[in-house]
Design a protein around this motif. Sequence first.
Motif, PDB file in Angstrom:
ATOM      1  N   VAL A  29       0.835  -1.205   0.000  1.00 54.19           N
ATOM      2  CA  VAL A  29       0.000   0.000   0.000  1.00 54.19           C
ATOM      3  C   VAL A  29       0.871   1.257   0.000  1.00 54.19           C
ATOM      4  O   VAL A  29       0.645   2.187  -0.787  1.00 54.19           O
ATOM      5  N   ILE A  30       1.869   1.293   0.850  1.00 53.41           N
ATOM      6  CA  ILE A  30       2.749   2.464   0.935  1.00 53.41           C
ATOM      7  C   ILE A  30       3.516   2.654  -0.360  1.00 53.41           C
ATOM      8  O   ILE A  30       3.661   3.773  -0.855  1.00 53.41           O
ATOM      9  N   ASN A  31       3.980   1.559  -0.948  1.00 51.16           N
ATOM     10  CA  ASN A  31       4.689   1.657  -2.217  1.00 51.16           C
ATOM     11  C   ASN A  31       3.766   2.167  -3.320  1.00 51.16           C
ATOM     12  O   ASN A  31       4.176   2.968  -4.158  1.00 51.16           O
ATOM     13  N   SER A  32       2.520   1.731  -3.309  1.00 55.93           N
ATOM     14  CA  SER A  32       1.577   2.185  -4.330  1.00 55.93           C
ATOM     15  C   SER A  32       1.221   3.656  -4.160  1.00 55.93           C
ATOM     16  O   SER A  32       1.006   4.360  -5.141  1.00 55.93           O
ATOM     17  N   TRP A  33       1.130   4.119  -2.932  1.00 53.24           N
ATOM     18  CA  TRP A  33       0.820   5.526  -2.701  1.00 53.24           C
ATOM     19  C   TRP A  33       1.933   6.429  -3.176  1.00 53.24           C
ATOM     20  O   TRP A  33       1.683   7.538  -3.639  1.00 53.24           O
ATOM     21  N   SER A  34       3.150   5.977  -3.048  1.00 57.27           N
ATOM     22  CA  SER A  34       4.273   6.844  -3.410  1.00 57.27           C
ATOM     23  C   SER A  34       4.885   6.472  -4.754  1.00 57.27           C
ATOM     24  O   SER A  34       5.995   6.888  -5.064  1.00 57.27           O
ATOM     25  N   ALA A  35       4.176   5.683  -5.540  1.00 57.16           N
ATOM     26  CA  ALA A  35       4.683   5.293  -6.853  1.00 57.16           C
ATOM     27  C   ALA A  35       4.693   6.505  -7.783  1.00 57.16           C
ATOM     28  O   ALA A  35       3.821   7.373  -7.695  1.00 57.16           O
ATOM     29  N   PRO A  36       5.652   6.586  -8.703  1.00 56.21           N
ATOM     30  CA  PRO A  36       5.754   7.769  -9.565  1.00 56.21           C
ATOM     31  C   PRO A  36       4.621   7.909 -10.580  1.00 56.21           C
ATOM     32  O   PRO A  36       4.382   8.996 -11.079  1.00 56.21           O
ATOM     33  N   TYR A  37       3.895   6.847 -10.876  1.00 60.22           N
ATOM     34  CA  TYR A  37       2.830   6.955 -11.864  1.00 60.22           C
ATOM     35  C   TYR A  37       1.508   7.395 -11.265  1.00 60.22           C
ATOM     36  O   TYR A  37       0.533   7.571 -11.984  1.00 60.22           O
ATOM     37  N   TYR A  38       1.438   7.573  -9.953  1.00 57.91           N
ATOM     38  CA  TYR A  38       0.252   8.154  -9.328  1.00 57.91           C
ATOM     39  C   TYR A  38       0.494   9.631  -9.079  1.00 57.91           C
ATOM     40  O   TYR A  38       1.607  10.117  -9.064  1.00 57.91           O
ATOM     41  N   TYR A  39      -0.582  10.327  -8.843  1.00 57.84           N
ATOM     42  CA  TYR A  39      -0.497  11.753  -8.585  1.00 57.84           C
ATOM     43  C   TYR A  39       0.185  12.037  -7.247  1.00 57.84           C
ATOM     44  O   TYR A  39       0.888  13.014  -7.093  1.00 57.84           O
ATOM     45  N   TYR A  40      -0.020  11.151  -6.282  1.00 60.33           N
ATOM     46  CA  TYR A  40       0.520  11.367  -4.944  1.00 60.33           C
ATOM     47  C   TYR A  40       1.991  10.980  -4.873  1.00 60.33           C
ATOM     48  O   TYR A  40       2.440  10.078  -5.551  1.00 60.33           O
ATOM     49  N   SER A  41       2.731  11.668  -4.043  1.00 57.92           N
ATOM     50  CA  SER A  41       4.136  11.302  -3.827  1.00 57.92           C
ATOM     51  C   SER A  41       4.399  11.091  -2.342  1.00 57.92           C
ATOM     52  O   SER A  41       5.502  11.255  -1.889  1.00 57.92           O
ATOM     53  N   TRP A  42       3.382  10.726  -1.620  1.00 56.84           N
ATOM     54  CA  TRP A  42       3.484  10.517  -0.180  1.00 56.84           C
ATOM     55  C   TRP A  42       2.598   9.339   0.197  1.00 56.84           C
ATOM     56  O   TRP A  42       1.746   8.914  -0.568  1.00 56.84           O
ATOM     57  N   SER A  43       2.809   8.844   1.373  1.00 57.75           N
ATOM     58  CA  SER A  43       1.915   7.813   1.890  1.00 57.75           C
ATOM     59  C   SER A  43       1.266   8.337   3.166  1.00 57.75           C
ATOM     60  O   SER A  43       1.857   9.141   3.878  1.00 57.75           O
ATOM     61  N   PRO A  44       0.072   7.894   3.465  1.00 55.99           N
ATOM     62  CA  PRO A  44      -0.623   8.398   4.649  1.00 55.99           C
ATOM     63  C   PRO A  44       0.112   8.022   5.935  1.00 55.99           C
ATOM     64  O   PRO A  44       0.684   6.938   6.044  1.00 55.99           O
ATOM     65  N   SER A  45       0.076   8.899   6.889  1.00 52.30           N
ATOM     66  CA  SER A  45       0.775   8.637   8.150  1.00 52.30           C
ATOM     67  C   SER A  45       0.167   7.453   8.891  1.00 52.30           C
ATOM     68  O   SER A  45       0.874   6.726   9.586  1.00 52.30           O
ATOM     69  N   SER A  46      -1.128   7.236   8.750  1.00 49.43           N
ATOM     70  CA  SER A  46      -1.732   6.084   9.410  1.00 49.43           C
ATOM     71  C   SER A  46      -1.254   4.771   8.792  1.00 49.43           C
ATOM     72  O   SER A  46      -1.097   3.769   9.502  1.00 49.43           O
ATOM     73  N   ALA A  47      -0.990   4.764   7.488  1.00 51.10           N
ATOM     74  CA  ALA A  47      -0.413   3.574   6.861  1.00 51.10           C
ATOM     75  C   ALA A  47       1.028   3.379   7.324  1.00 51.10           C
ATOM     76  O   ALA A  47       1.452   2.247   7.586  1.00 51.10           O
TER      77      ALA A  47
END
Length: 162
Positions: A29-47
């Motif tokens: 999940v954390i890797n997917s949140w911060s993957a370069p092909y998504y708009y987001y470049s961070w992962s949620p603090s709760s994750a």
Amino acid sequence: MVAFEALVFPLRIAQAILAIIILSLIAYVINSWSAPYYYYSWSPSSANFLLFCSIWTILVLVYLVVAPLRFQQATHKFAILGVEFVAMIFWFAGFIAYAVFITGCSDAWGVCRASEAAVTFGAFEWLLFLFSTFMAAAHCWRTRNTNTTKHDPAIEVQAATV
């Protein structure tokens, strides 16, 4: 009285397996949140906190399994109770915080499914630590009027006899 020594080893194995499952799910999940092909470049603090909880659990389990067998002086009954209690509180806070975060998740997204699975396994991990904390607290309560500081041998993982 229930024979706790028969329950401890399967309990520790279940805690370790769930921690490893949650570690792999939340790392995805954390890797997917911060993957370069998504708009987001961070992962949620709760994750990130749930990732910390799984790593903390592995360290706690190493202490709870190895210390009573090899380092008797490091197994004070209140230290074991404290470690169990902190792990239980961390899991409760972790799975609740991440469950609140993912309430608006889309069902079709794979990361949402992995997040839901991590939260579910986190709830089960919390229940396992709730039970083991209860076992440690029961030992402290039973020995409250004695001068013993030793852990309860009934709640340690027994060494295999050959």
